[in-house]
Structure formats: structure tokens, C-alpha cells
Design a protein around this motif. Structure first.
Motif, short mmCIF file in Angstrom:
data_model
loop_
_atom_site.label_atom_id
_atom_site.label_comp_id
_atom_site.label_asym_id
_atom_site.label_seq_id
_atom_site.Cartn_x
_atom_site.Cartn_y
_atom_site.Cartn_z
N ARG A 177 0.40 -1.12 0.04
CA ARG A 177 0.14 -0.10 -0.10
C ARG A 177 0.74 1.19 0.06
NH1 ARG A 177 -5.24 -0.75 1.61
NH2 ARG A 177 -6.48 1.67 1.19
N GLU A 178 2.09 1.06 0.56
CA GLU A 178 3.03 1.90 0.89
C GLU A 178 3.77 3.04 -0.42
OE1 GLU A 178 2.97 -0.87 2.72
OE2 GLU A 178 5.57 -1.11 2.79
N GLN A 179 3.15 1.91 -0.99
CA GLN A 179 3.91 2.06 -2.53
C GLN A 179 2.71 2.64 -3.90
OE1 GLN A 179 6.70 -0.85 -4.53
NE2 GLN A 179 7.80 -0.61 -2.23
N TRP A 180 1.37 2.26 -3.51
CA TRP A 180 0.70 2.59 -4.08
C TRP A 180 0.50 4.60 -4.91
CZ3 TRP A 180 -4.18 0.76 -2.33
CH2 TRP A 180 -4.37 -1.08 -2.28
N PRO A 181 -0.04 4.63 -5.76
CA PRO A 181 0.21 6.31 -5.84
C PRO A 181 -0.89 7.33 -4.73
CG PRO A 181 -0.44 4.99 -7.88
CD PRO A 181 -0.27 4.06 -6.63
N ALA A 182 -0.29 8.35 -4.11
CA ALA A 182 -0.92 9.37 -3.81
C ALA A 182 -2.08 10.21 -4.51
CB ALA A 182 -0.16 9.95 -2.78
N THR A 183 -3.27 10.34 -4.33
CA THR A 183 -4.40 10.98 -4.55
C THR A 183 -4.91 11.97 -4.49
OG1 THR A 183 -5.84 9.69 -3.78
CG2 THR A 183 -5.24 8.65 -5.45
N ARG A 184 -5.30 13.59 -5.00
CA ARG A 184 -5.28 14.50 -4.48
C ARG A 184 -6.15 14.75 -5.84
NH1 ARG A 184 -2.68 13.36 -0.81
NH2 ARG A 184 -0.87 13.89 0.42
N ALA A 185 -7.43 15.93 -4.75
CA ALA A 185 -7.90 15.97 -5.29
C ALA A 185 -8.15 17.53 -6.08
CB ALA A 185 -9.75 16.13 -4.99
N TYR A 186 -8.23 18.13 -7.43
CA TYR A 186 -8.61 19.30 -7.53
C TYR A 186 -9.90 19.90 -8.73
CZ TYR A 186 -4.56 19.89 -5.26
OH TYR A 186 -3.14 20.25 -3.98
N THR A 187 -10.38 20.93 -8.57
CA THR A 187 -11.25 21.78 -9.23
C THR A 187 -10.57 21.69 -10.72
OG1 THR A 187 -12.08 22.63 -7.31
CG2 THR A 187 -12.56 22.99 -9.22
N VAL A 188 -11.44 21.53 -11.26
CA VAL A 188 -11.22 21.91 -13.13
C VAL A 188 -11.63 23.61 -12.67
CG1 VAL A 188 -11.56 21.29 -15.59
CG2 VAL A 188 -11.75 19.19 -13.66
N ARG A 189 -10.72 23.96 -12.95
CA ARG A 189 -10.97 25.55 -13.08
C ARG A 189 -12.03 25.51 -14.44
NH1 ARG A 189 -12.67 29.61 -13.62
NH2 ARG A 189 -12.23 31.98 -12.77
N ALA A 190 -11.02 25.45 -14.99
CA ALA A 190 -11.77 25.66 -16.66
C ALA A 190 -11.35 24.50 -17.55
CB ALA A 190 -10.94 26.71 -17.62
N TRP A 191 -12.28 24.14 -18.58
CA TRP A 191 -11.77 22.83 -19.66
C TRP A 191 -12.05 23.78 -20.91
CZ3 TRP A 191 -9.75 19.13 -21.41
CH2 TRP A 191 -10.57 18.01 -22.47
N ASP A 192 -10.92 23.53 -22.34
CA ASP A 192 -11.93 23.48 -23.26
C ASP A 192 -11.00 22.72 -24.37
OD1 ASP A 192 -11.52 24.23 -25.33
OD2 ASP A 192 -9.79 25.88 -25.85
N PRO A 193 -12.15 22.26 -24.34
CA PRO A 193 -12.10 20.56 -25.39
C PRO A 193 -11.54 20.73 -27.05
CG PRO A 193 -14.61 21.49 -25.29
CD PRO A 193 -13.54 22.00 -24.30
N LYS A 194 -11.51 21.91 -27.19
CA LYS A 194 -10.63 22.39 -28.55
C LYS A 194 -9.24 21.96 -28.47
CE LYS A 194 -13.37 26.06 -29.79
NZ LYS A 194 -13.71 26.87 -28.61
N GLU A 195 -8.68 22.88 -27.55
CA GLU A 195 -7.30 22.84 -27.46
C GLU A 195 -6.59 21.35 -26.92
OE1 GLU A 195 -5.45 25.84 -25.04
OE2 GLU A 195 -3.60 24.99 -25.52
N PRO A 196 -7.02 20.82 -26.42
CA PRO A 196 -7.53 20.54 -25.47
C PRO A 196 -6.71 21.13 -24.35
CG PRO A 196 -6.64 18.12 -25.70
CD PRO A 196 -6.34 19.07 -26.89
N ALA A 197 -7.22 21.87 -23.10
CA ALA A 197 -7.02 22.78 -21.98
C ALA A 197 -7.44 22.20 -21.09
CB ALA A 197 -6.29 23.96 -22.79
#
Ligand code: FAD
Length: 280
Positions: free
Chosen positions: A76-96
Motif C-alpha cells: 500500500r505504501e507504494q501505491w500512488p497518492a491521490t489529490r483532488a483538484y477542481t477543474v477551473r476551466a476546460w477547453d475541449p478544443k485545445e484541449p486544455a
């Protein structure tokens, strides 16, 4: 005994840092792009979030990256740590995909990563999740949060229906942390200065002259003030729980692992205290 249904593997995406920008002394913007963002199902909610994956120091994973295999085969201690972050903006065209990180010191994984991030760096993530968007037909909207909720509050304010009535309270360290938000809503910036996180927010919401009708509520940030504001909104103001989007995004004195480990018990206690007293 019947076999437990196999857990559906969650899709892990990989993105590259396109650019970074220091928005304020304590807020770093990182814009992600790349083919891994193709067909990202984002856009429905203003509180969309992704769970960024960070390898613990010294751990590298075999390619192709397989989260289920990692979880099956590594301790378990080698599993990736997860951190939640808000999508402040999403541009599907670039995409960005734009994410704004609070820079809260040297501790932790995500904040320091964002500070060091440079174009070309790669990052993996799960999601997006999300649940809230400002309703068209709400009598009014109440939004309150600290810096960690600023990206979600800003996204919500920018998506408010024309003519919607909203009161937003955003607590930041000082004047330098204020940001421009493209909204006609009433936004009050509160400066924390030396006061404990959230104290100014509680005071501001408690002294607000509530317009008629129930508001749709979005309150997020440090878990302690979020709990206190929830109590006020549920018990004193009798706002129906289905109008509340209220949760602790982080907890003072805890890193994310430790906050998530205690979150269920914390939320159960909040429910037990507040839901037996609230009427609806
Ligand atoms: C749905 C959701 C959306 C979120 N969106 C955002 C977002 O858009 N931007 C954002 O910056 N955060 C956001 N957060 C909060 C973020 O996930 C946490 O702050 C996380 O703990 C940061 O991870 P870290 O690795 O930098 O620090 P950790 O390793 O988790 O913590 C290290 C130390 O820093 C402290 N700490 C953590 N966060 C903060 C903070 N914000 N201010 C002061 N001290 C802190 C901890 O208490 C701990 O002492 C969101 C959380 C959730 C659940």
C-alpha cells in the motif's frame, strides 16, 4: 457465499503540462493538455474535479501504467497518492484543462508539485467527478469558501444564469490573493490576516441579511469551518439538505491521507449532531 462483483477498473489518463502561471503569491495555475484528454467527460458541473496521482518518493511504476495491477501487486505504501483538484476551466478544443493549486508551503505532494511543474512534465489522473452546478431556478445562491474552493466558486460564479442573485464570500490570506472573476454577482473578499482559517467566513455568512427564499448553497474548504457553517445553514436557517453542497476539502493539521481516513467518521458525527436538530 457469492463472489463479490469485480470492481470496474477506473480510467487513468495521462496529461502533459502545457504552461504554468503564478496567479497570486499563493496560487499557481497549471494548464494540462495532450492526447490523454481526448473525450474527457467534463463540462456538466462547475465543481468538476480530477484526482491527480503522485508516486511516493523513490517509487517508479512499470509501463504501461496499470493502477489495478499496482494495487494488486505492490504494498500500500507504494501505491500512488491521490489529490483532488477542481477543474477551473476546460477547453475541449485545445484541449486544455486548467487547475489552480494553493501553494501552502513545502509540505505535501500536490502543492509542491504545482510549484515545480514545467511544460512537458507529465501527470496522471482519475476523473472527472463532480456534482454541483448553479441551478437556473434557485431563489438565490450562497457560495462560501477558502482558497482551496476559490477555483470551484469562480467557475460557479462565471456560470450563473443571467440575472441570478448570488452572494459569494471568499476568504484569502490578504489582498494580494484576490483574483478577478468574470461575474455580476456580489463577491466579498475576506482577508484572513492572523485569524484562524474560516473564522471570517463564518462571521460574514452569519451576519448576511438573507434574501427571501432558500438559497442553493456551495460551501467548501477547511473541514472545521465547513462543519460550523453547515450547522448554521441547516439548523438556524433550516435550509433543506438537498440544497446544500457542503464538504471539507482539506483539514487543518492533517494531510490528505489522514483527512480521508477520518472523513467518514467526521461526516457521520456532523450528520448525527446536525440532522437530528434540523427539521426538513
Ligand atoms: C473535490 C475537491 C476539490 C479540490 N479542489 C482544489 C483546488 O482546486 N485547489 C486547491 O488548491 N485545493 C483543492 N482541494 C484541496 C486539496 O485536495 C487539498 O488541499 C490537498 O490536501 C492538497 O494536497 P497536498 O499534497 O498539497 O498537501 P497534503 O499532503 O494533503 O497536506 C500537507 C499539509 O498541508 C496542509 N494543507 C493542505 N491543503 C492546504 C490548504 N489549502 N491550505 C493550507 N494548508 C493546507 C495539510 O493540512 C497538511 O498539514 C480540493 C479538494 C477536494 C476534495
Amino acid at each position: 457465499m457469492a463472489d463479490r462483483p469485480a470492481r470496474k477498473p477506473r480510467q487513468v489518463r495521462q496529461a502533459q503540462v502545457l504552461r504554468t502561471e503564478r496567479l497570486t503569491p499563493h496560487m499557481q495555475r497549471v494548464v494540462l493538455g495532450g492526447e490523454g484528454l481526448a473525450a474527457l467527460p467534463a463540462g456538466e458541473f462547475t465543481d468538476h474535479y480530477v484526482k491527480l496521482l503522485f508516486a511516493p518518493e523513490g517509487v517508479t511504476y512499470p509501463e504501461p501504467f496499470d493502477l489495478e495491477q499496482i494495487r494488486e501487486q505492490l504494498p500500500r505504501e507504494q501505491w500512488p497518492a491521490t489529490r483532488a483538484y477542481t477543474v477551473r476551466a476546460w477547453d475541449p478544443k485545445e484541449p486544455a484543462l486548467t487547475v489552480d493549486f494553493v501553494i501552502h508551503g513545502d509540505e505535501g505532494m500536490a502543492g509542491p508539485w504545482a510549484l515545480r511543474a514545467k511544460p512537458g512534465d507529465t501527470v496522471r489522473f482519475l476523473g472527472p467527478g463532480g456534482a454541483y452546478a448553479p441551478a437556473q431556478d434557485s431563489a438565490w445562491h450562497l457560495l462560501a469558501g477558502d482558497e482551496s474552493a476559490l477555483p470551484a466558486i469562480a467557475a460557479a460564479l462565471e456560470a450563473l444564469p443571467d440575472g441570478a442573485r448570488a452572494h459569494a464570500f471568499i476568504e484569502v490570506a490578504d489582498e494580494q490573493e484576490e483574483q478577478k472573476i468574470a461575474t455580476a454577482a456580489d463577491v466579498v473578499w475576506l482577508h484572513r490576516a492572523d485569524r484562524p482559517v474560516g473564522e471570517a467566513l463564518i462571521e460574514a455568512v452569519r451576519t448576511l441579511d438573507f434574501p427571501p427564499g432558500h438559497p442553493q448553497v456551495f460551501v467548501h474548504g477547511e473541514a472545521g469551518f465547513v462543519r460550523d457553517l453547515r450547522r448554521y445553514l441547516r439548523i438556524d436557517r433550516q435550509i433543506p439538505r438537498e440544497l446544500l453542497s457542503v464538504s471539507g476539502y482539506w483539514r487543518l493539521g492533517h494531510d490528505d491521507e489522514s483527512w480521508r481516513a477520518s472523513k467518514r467518521a467526521w461526516n457521520a458525527q456532523v450528520e448525527a449532531e446536525q440532522e437530528t436538530t434540523a427539521v426538513s
